[in-house]
Design a protein around this motif. Structure first.
Motif, short mmCIF file in Angstrom:
data_model
loop_
_atom_site.label_atom_id
_atom_site.label_comp_id
_atom_site.label_asym_id
_atom_site.label_seq_id
_atom_site.Cartn_x
_atom_site.Cartn_y
_atom_site.Cartn_z
N GLN A 1 1.28 -1.41 0.16
CA GLN A 1 -0.28 0.21 -0.44
C GLN A 1 0.70 1.04 -0.12
O GLN A 1 0.61 2.21 -0.73
CB GLN A 1 -0.92 -0.31 1.28
CG GLN A 1 -1.71 0.84 1.38
CD GLN A 1 -2.54 1.05 -0.21
OE1 GLN A 1 -3.16 -0.16 -0.34
NE2 GLN A 1 -3.35 2.30 -0.91
N ASP A 2 2.37 0.95 0.84
CA ASP A 2 3.07 2.49 0.82
C ASP A 2 3.32 2.63 -0.97
O ASP A 2 3.42 3.98 -1.01
CB ASP A 2 4.13 2.11 1.69
CG ASP A 2 3.49 1.66 3.15
OD1 ASP A 2 2.57 2.60 3.47
OD2 ASP A 2 4.32 1.49 3.81
N PHE B 1 1.80 1.88 -3.56
CA PHE B 1 1.06 2.53 -4.07
C PHE B 1 1.09 4.38 -3.67
O PHE B 1 0.54 4.48 -4.85
CB PHE B 1 -0.44 1.27 -3.76
CG PHE B 1 -0.20 0.50 -4.58
CD1 PHE B 1 -1.50 0.79 -6.45
CD2 PHE B 1 -0.16 -1.36 -4.05
CE1 PHE B 1 -1.21 -0.59 -7.14
CE2 PHE B 1 -1.08 -2.16 -4.59
CZ PHE B 1 -0.85 -1.70 -6.02
N ASP B 2 0.76 4.41 -2.91
CA ASP B 2 0.32 5.41 -2.42
C ASP B 2 2.01 6.18 -3.28
O ASP B 2 0.96 7.60 -3.33
CB ASP B 2 0.94 5.87 -1.03
CG ASP B 2 -0.29 5.47 0.15
OD1 ASP B 2 -1.39 4.80 -0.64
OD2 ASP B 2 -0.43 4.81 0.96
N ILE B 3 2.79 6.21 -2.69
CA ILE B 3 4.36 6.76 -3.73
C ILE B 3 3.72 7.04 -5.19
O ILE B 3 3.92 8.41 -5.56
CB ILE B 3 5.34 5.86 -3.28
CG1 ILE B 3 5.85 5.90 -1.92
CG2 ILE B 3 6.58 6.39 -4.31
CD1 ILE B 3 7.17 5.15 -1.57
N ASP C 1 0.67 7.00 -6.74
CA ASP C 1 -0.75 7.90 -7.16
C ASP C 1 -0.08 9.22 -6.75
O ASP C 1 -0.78 9.94 -7.25
CB ASP C 1 -1.72 7.76 -6.23
CG ASP C 1 -2.03 6.39 -5.82
OD1 ASP C 1 -2.28 5.60 -7.00
OD2 ASP C 1 -2.51 5.99 -4.77
N ALA C 2 0.76 9.71 -5.80
CA ALA C 2 2.10 11.08 -5.61
C ALA C 2 2.35 11.70 -6.73
O ALA C 2 2.37 12.25 -7.19
CB ALA C 2 2.30 11.11 -4.14
N GLN C 3 2.92 10.40 -7.68
CA GLN C 3 3.67 10.78 -8.74
C GLN C 3 2.54 11.15 -9.85
O GLN C 3 2.90 11.79 -10.35
CB GLN C 3 5.24 9.27 -8.84
CG GLN C 3 6.37 9.16 -7.96
CD GLN C 3 6.68 7.96 -8.41
OE1 GLN C 3 6.49 7.07 -8.86
NE2 GLN C 3 7.76 8.29 -7.64
N GLN C 4 2.01 10.15 -9.81
CA GLN C 4 0.66 10.37 -10.99
C GLN C 4 -0.14 11.63 -10.58
O GLN C 4 0.42 12.07 -12.09
CB GLN C 4 -0.36 8.86 -10.97
CG GLN C 4 -1.37 9.01 -12.24
CD GLN C 4 -2.12 7.60 -12.05
OE1 GLN C 4 -1.74 6.68 -11.15
NE2 GLN C 4 -2.80 7.92 -13.42
#
Length: 313
Positions: A226-227, A229-231, A233-236
């Motif tokens: 999940q971490d 995925f969060d990174i 998502d933030a990059q996206q």
């Protein structure tokens, strides 16, 4: 001398062989009747006579290969369940009942041949609705039998979890087996050593069985992913914001350029009108002067002169 019946049989076989090869190469959707007739060296009337449609022709291709395969699979599974009843059966036994018949048929040109594994790989990987519907409609009982066998061999794996794991694992194994002709596949795995089909299949199934038996992900593993995925998502989101800002800048610059261009055009038009008006005025003045210069001077009338002189006297 060939009879009419044998000639018709040869034509039908050529059509099925050509369809099977095209299906292996390009899949169901890209296989066309025109390609089949060209590969089989027959006309479209022959295809329509024997099969009437592309769907019926493909059903005949799959049926002549998969029906004997599944008959052998079920017979071998019955024998394994009789020898290892209940939970005594191992996952490797069930896996063997699935793939040993396929390897055997790939060794027999008259019922499968070297391309048989590639055909299986294409069948399992083809995403066309027709192929998927055909498999579920014709072989659902076979899938059900093997699922129950795997469930007995893996009692600790929840049935819902087992379903998608089997779907993933069996497709992966079929894809490996279908990746090349059997004659080239074996040396790649044996690395030049003498190795039986059982040994090669054991090498492959060991990875698949390990995947089936793998424990469910724990909280720590889920949290780690999940971490990530969060990174991501933030990059996206940052990339999207950058693209939007860039697009806004380009749009603003384009608007400013359009305004400047419009102003320049307006100035040019005003200048043109001014020059045109000045030219018109100069032309009018010059014309008036010309008209004045061109007016004739008439001599005075003697009677008028006498009258003006008399009035003064």
């Amino acid at each position: 001398m060939k009879t009419g019946k044998s000639t018709a049989g040869d034509t039908k076989a050529r059509i099925l062989d050509a369809t099977e090869k095209l299906f292996i190469e390009v899949g169901y959707e890209a296989t066309s009747l025109r390609q089949v007739t060209s590969r089989a060296i027959v006309n479209l009337a022959a295809v329509n006579y024997h099969f009437r449609s592309k769907e019926m022709m493909m059903q005949a291709v799959l049926g002549r290969r998969l029906d004997p395969l599944n008959t052998r699979r079920l017979a071998l599974l019955d024998a394994c369940e009789a020898r290892w009843p209940g939970h005594a059966i191992r996952c490797e036994h069930v896996m063997g009942a699935l793939f040993v018949p396929a390897l055997q048929m790939a060794r027999q040109p008259e019922i499968g041949g070297p391309s048989f594994l590639r055909l299986l790989g294409r069948v399992y990987s083809d995403t066309s609705p027709f192929i998927q519907s055909y498999l579920m409609g014709h072989y659902a009982p076979v899938f059900g039998r093997f699922f129950e066998a795997f469930a007995r061999a893996l009692p600790d794996v929840p049935r819902q979890e087992l379903g998608w794991r089997l779907h993933f694992a069996l497709k992966a194994l079929a894809g490996v087996l279908a990746g090349d002709e059997l004659g080239n596949l074996m040396p790649a795995f044996t690395q030049g050593k003498s190795m039986s089909d059982a040994h090669v299949l054991a090498q492959l199934t060991s990875m698949v069985v390990a995947a089936l038996k793998a424990p469910a992900p724990e909280t720590q593993e889920l949290g780690a992913l999940q971490d990530v995925f969060d990174i991501g998502d933030a990059q996206q989101a940052d990339e999207q914001a950058h693209m939007e800002a860039l697009a806004a800048t380009v749009e603003s610059e384009a608007h400013q350029a359009a305004v400047a261009t419009a102003a320049a055009v307006s100035r040019a038009r005003r200048g043109t009108r001014t020059v045109r008006n000045e030219g018109t005025a100069r032309a009018a003045t010059a014309s008036l002067a010309v008209r004045r210069e061109m007016c004739p001077a008439f001599p005075s009338n003697p009677l008028d002169d006498w009258m003006r002189t008399r009035s003064r006297n």
